[in-house]
Design a protein around this motif. Structure first.
Motif, PDB file in Angstrom:
ATOM      1  N   ASP A 142       1.094  -1.259  -0.102  1.00  0.00           N
ATOM      2  CA  ASP A 142       0.129   0.066  -0.061  1.00  0.00           C
ATOM      3  C   ASP A 142       0.915   1.311   0.036  1.00  0.00           C
ATOM      4  O   ASP A 142       0.526   2.259   0.372  1.00  0.00           O
ATOM      5  CB  ASP A 142      -1.105   0.181   1.448  1.00  0.00           C
ATOM      6  N   HIS A 143       2.205   1.147  -0.318  1.00  0.00           N
ATOM      7  CA  HIS A 143       2.989   2.319  -0.125  1.00  0.00           C
ATOM      8  C   HIS A 143       2.647   3.463  -1.482  1.00  0.00           C
ATOM      9  O   HIS A 143       2.699   3.101  -2.314  1.00  0.00           O
ATOM     10  CB  HIS A 143       4.656   1.853  -0.059  1.00  0.00           C
ATOM     11  N   TRP A 144       2.771   4.540  -0.746  1.00  0.00           N
ATOM     12  CA  TRP A 144       2.867   5.636  -1.821  1.00  0.00           C
ATOM     13  C   TRP A 144       3.879   6.846  -1.420  1.00  0.00           C
ATOM     14  O   TRP A 144       4.551   6.708  -0.378  1.00  0.00           O
ATOM     15  CB  TRP A 144       1.412   6.834  -1.297  1.00  0.00           C
ATOM     16  N   LEU A 145       4.566   7.561  -2.538  1.00  0.00           N
ATOM     17  CA  LEU A 145       5.272   8.391  -2.316  1.00  0.00           C
ATOM     18  C   LEU A 145       4.623   9.720  -2.144  1.00  0.00           C
ATOM     19  O   LEU A 145       3.765   9.897  -2.959  1.00  0.00           O
ATOM     20  CB  LEU A 145       6.121   8.305  -3.523  1.00  0.00           C
ATOM     21  N   SER A 146       4.939  10.590  -1.352  1.00  0.00           N
ATOM     22  CA  SER A 146       4.588  12.003  -1.504  1.00  0.00           C
ATOM     23  C   SER A 146       3.183  12.088  -1.093  1.00  0.00           C
ATOM     24  O   SER A 146       2.521  13.082  -1.836  1.00  0.00           O
ATOM     25  CB  SER A 146       4.892  12.616  -2.721  1.00  0.00           C
ATOM     26  N   ALA A 147       2.562  11.334  -0.258  1.00  0.00           N
ATOM     27  CA  ALA A 147       1.067  11.305  -0.044  1.00  0.00           C
ATOM     28  C   ALA A 147       0.677  11.886   1.326  1.00  0.00           C
ATOM     29  O   ALA A 147      -0.442  12.489   1.456  1.00  0.00           O
ATOM     30  CB  ALA A 147       0.326   9.782  -0.289  1.00  0.00           C
ATOM     31  N   ASP A 148       1.518  12.154   2.127  1.00  0.00           N
ATOM     32  CA  ASP A 148       1.231  12.744   3.322  1.00  0.00           C
ATOM     33  C   ASP A 148       0.502  14.010   3.237  1.00  0.00           C
ATOM     34  O   ASP A 148       0.893  14.719   2.207  1.00  0.00           O
ATOM     35  CB  ASP A 148       2.523  12.998   4.016  1.00  0.00           C
ATOM     36  N   GLN A 149      -0.576  14.087   3.756  1.00  0.00           N
ATOM     37  CA  GLN A 149      -1.129  15.516   3.693  1.00  0.00           C
ATOM     38  C   GLN A 149      -0.970  16.567   4.885  1.00  0.00           C
ATOM     39  O   GLN A 149      -1.866  17.080   5.320  1.00  0.00           O
ATOM     40  CB  GLN A 149      -2.837  15.057   3.602  1.00  0.00           C
ATOM     41  N   ASP A 150       0.229  16.634   5.169  1.00  0.00           N
ATOM     42  CA  ASP A 150       0.723  17.425   6.257  1.00  0.00           C
ATOM     43  C   ASP A 150       1.036  18.775   6.038  1.00  0.00           C
ATOM     44  O   ASP A 150       1.134  19.790   6.655  1.00  0.00           O
ATOM     45  CB  ASP A 150       1.606  16.865   7.219  1.00  0.00           C
ATOM     46  N   ARG A 151       1.536  18.863   4.475  1.00  0.00           N
ATOM     47  CA  ARG A 151       2.191  20.003   4.127  1.00  0.00           C
ATOM     48  C   ARG A 151       2.114  19.822   2.579  1.00  0.00           C
ATOM     49  O   ARG A 151       1.752  18.782   1.919  1.00  0.00           O
ATOM     50  CB  ARG A 151       3.409  20.441   4.440  1.00  0.00           C
TER      51      ARG A 151
END
Lengths: 277, 304
Positions: A142-151
């Motif tokens: 389930d790995h994503w790159l650059s998917a964090d929605q913190d910034r």
């Protein structure tokens, strides 16, 4: 017939080298400059915001993922040469979403492959993380790159899945693809690259290819990075971006148990690619 | 029951509460913009899809759809019908209503919207245009905190033909900021509404403007991040054609405006604004604490 050529790879598998090589080639084998990074990431936010005429930063992960193929369709140059884009996405539909590229858009994909044991070491330095953490990332379907929605991130989320699923998605997917092993580019560059370029419709003469290979030798890129830095190096990295440029360095860097974990998870694909002979 | 609000000088009648906008306290004119809840067509005949979200018909009607929010039919620069799929009073509904839909209304009304934040200082408007990540909202918030009035965050509505020169029609004093910026401003993000449900981006409403009149435009700054080829600093764009081209490239929902047949008039507007107003590049290093300070070059320029 599509208008895009994709340079597709799991991260740390030779994508940057290939792009600078192609950049030199299209200029007859001239010098490259690390400050002018060629061929945008297909997931670059600025590119996609322009194509969409909207701010992707106001869209959810799913909305962005579902719009990727549409945006890729609008990325082709329009007459003249095909556009070349860097891609780290797996050729997979993320859960509940559409896949990022369609057959109608893509003329050819050059899929770069590298021994996952070397990928793990390189990725760990690149991210500034432990090798164990990276081995877990590479195993995570389930790995994503650059998917964090913190910034706000400069690239859109890219669904990688696991290293194995990523690799097989490109090799066995629906797009015209030619596979290239990083190790073969190192060992036998001309012999390896000539059919790859032909497949992608980027034929060139042997003189230009030799010049381009010379212009993008690892030592040259490493020296440029030491002088001017390199935009693709992450702030958290624990080494220069151009670190070793070798095959098999994992033997010095991974513990026996780390190697076992990688092979346990990715063995079948490693065997298929000739990494377990 | 519909409520009346003030936006860009218009009387706006809406079927939902719009807390970003001040209530209408002007004359008894017919509302210039009417936003109601109702049915929208599933598709527009003879329309062109500009994106997976927006189609535009030959007669100028626009249909803008966000799956989780609903479908907006925007017509004649006046009528907006929302067929909601979510809560019509939600923050994300207002995000798109006061963003893309506002932009479409501007194009239908022949105005010149920039993708820019904008503040008013000493009776003059200063706009900051640029792509996502260039720091438009953070800079506007920084200036607002030190006393300037916030006229817009995303959509800076310019009337290029106002008497006395191009003027900004005030939108509303709300900025969209990520949690890390809010932390810097000492504003607890958890007390604010999220932009979209899965994001750490929030809507921060600043004090309502005392005076909502049009504000003469003093300058447009094109923001960007410093890089190896672009050192930090403030520089003028000297030639008129270059200034006009730069402004055109920052028109809000530019492709939609062109699809509405406005390519020539948008360029003419850009020339008009560029002839009246300096357009300057403001390049900043956003990696350190400078991202939350007013650039010294700007303060110097404004002091003189």
């Amino acid at each position: 017939m599509g208008e895009l050529i994709l340079i597709a790879s799991y991260p740390k598998s030779g994508n940057t080298w290939m792009r600078f090589l192609l950049d030199s080639l299209r200029r007859g084998g001239d010098e490259v400059d690390l400050r002018r990074s060629p061929f945008t990431n297909a997931a670059a936010r600025s590119l996609n915001d322009r194509r969409l005429d909207m701010e992707t930063s106001d869209l959810t992960l799913t909305e962005v993922a579902n719009a990727r193929a549409w945006m890729a369709n609008r990325s082709s140059g329009g007459g003249g040469e095909p556009a070349i884009l860097k891609v780290h996405d797996a050729l997979l539909a993320p859960p509940g979403c559409q896949p990022p590229f369609g057959k109608e858009t893509v003329r050819a994909a050059i899929c770069l492959l590298r021994d996952p044991r070397d990928v793990a070491v390189s990725f760990a330095h690149h991210l500034g993380e432990s090798v164990d953490a990276v081995i877990a990332r590479m195993a995570d379907e389930d790995h994503w790159l650059s998917a964090d929605q913190d910034r706000l991130r400069p690239n859109l989320p890219q669904y990688l899945s696991s290293w194995s699923r990523h690799v097989t998605s490109w090799l066995d997917g629906d797009l015209p693809v030619v596979a290239v092993r990083y190790e073969d580019m190192l060992a036998r560059p001309e012999e390896t690259l000539t059919p790859v370029l032909a497949f992608a419709g980027l034929e060139t003469d042997v003189t230009a290819l030799r010049r381009a290979l010379a212009a993008t030798r690892f030592e040259i890129l490493k020296a440029q990075e030491a002088r001017n830095g390199f935009g693709e190096r992450l702030p958290a990295a624990t080494s220069p971006f151009f670190r070793r440029g070798q095959a098999g360095g994992w033997r010095d860097s991974l513990t026996g148990s780390q190697v076992e974990r990688i092979v346990a998870k990715h063995g079948p694909v490693m065997r298929r690619l000739g990494y377990l002979d | 029951m519909a409520l009346d609000y003030l936006l860009c000088g218009w009387r706006v009648r809406a079927d939902m509460v719009l807390p970003e906008l001040p209530p209408w306290r002007g004359d008894d004119r017919t509302p210039e913009v009417i936003i109601r809840l109702g049915d929208t067509p599933d598709r527009l005949d003879g329309s062109v899809a500009l994106s997976p979200f927006l189609t535009i018909a030959g007669d100028g009607r626009c249909l803008f759809s966000i799956e989780a929010v609903g479908d907006f039919l925007v017509e004649g620069g006046t009528n907006v019908v929302l067929r909601p799929r979510g809560d019509p009073g939600s923050t994300e509904t207002r995000l798109f209503l006061l963003g893309t839909v506002l932009g479409l209304l501007c194009h239908q009304r022949g105005l010149f919207p920039l993708h820019a934040s904008c503040v008013r200082r000493d009776g003059r408007a200063y706009a900051f245009a640029g792509p996502s990540g260039a720091g438009k909202s953070t800079l506007a918030a920084t200036l607002a905190r030190s006393g300037d009035a916030l006229l817009s965050d995303d959509v800076c509505v310019i009337d290029p033909g106002a008497a006395g020169g191009p003027a900004v029609l005030p939108a509303f004093p709300r900025v969209k900021l990520w949690r890390d910026s809010l932390d810097r401003f000492g504003v607890p993000a958890d007390s604010l509404e999220r932009n979209r449900p899965d994001q750490e981006k929030y809507h921060w409403r600043l004090p309502v403007l005392d005076d909502q009149g049009a504000v003469p435009l003093a300058a447009v700054y094109l923001l960007d991040r410093a890089g190896p080829e672009t050192p930090a600093g403030l520089s003028d764009i000297e030639s008129l054609p270059a200034r006009a081209a730069a402004l055109t490239s920052h028109v809000f929902r530019r492709q939609a405006g062109e699809a509405l047949g406005r390519r020539e008039s948008l360029f003419a507007d850009a020339v008009r604004v560029a002839a009246a107003v300096p357009v300057r590049r403001l390049i900043r290093d956003l990696n350190g604490a400078d991202a939350w300070r007013v650039p010294a070059a700007l303060e110097v320029a404004w002091a003189s």
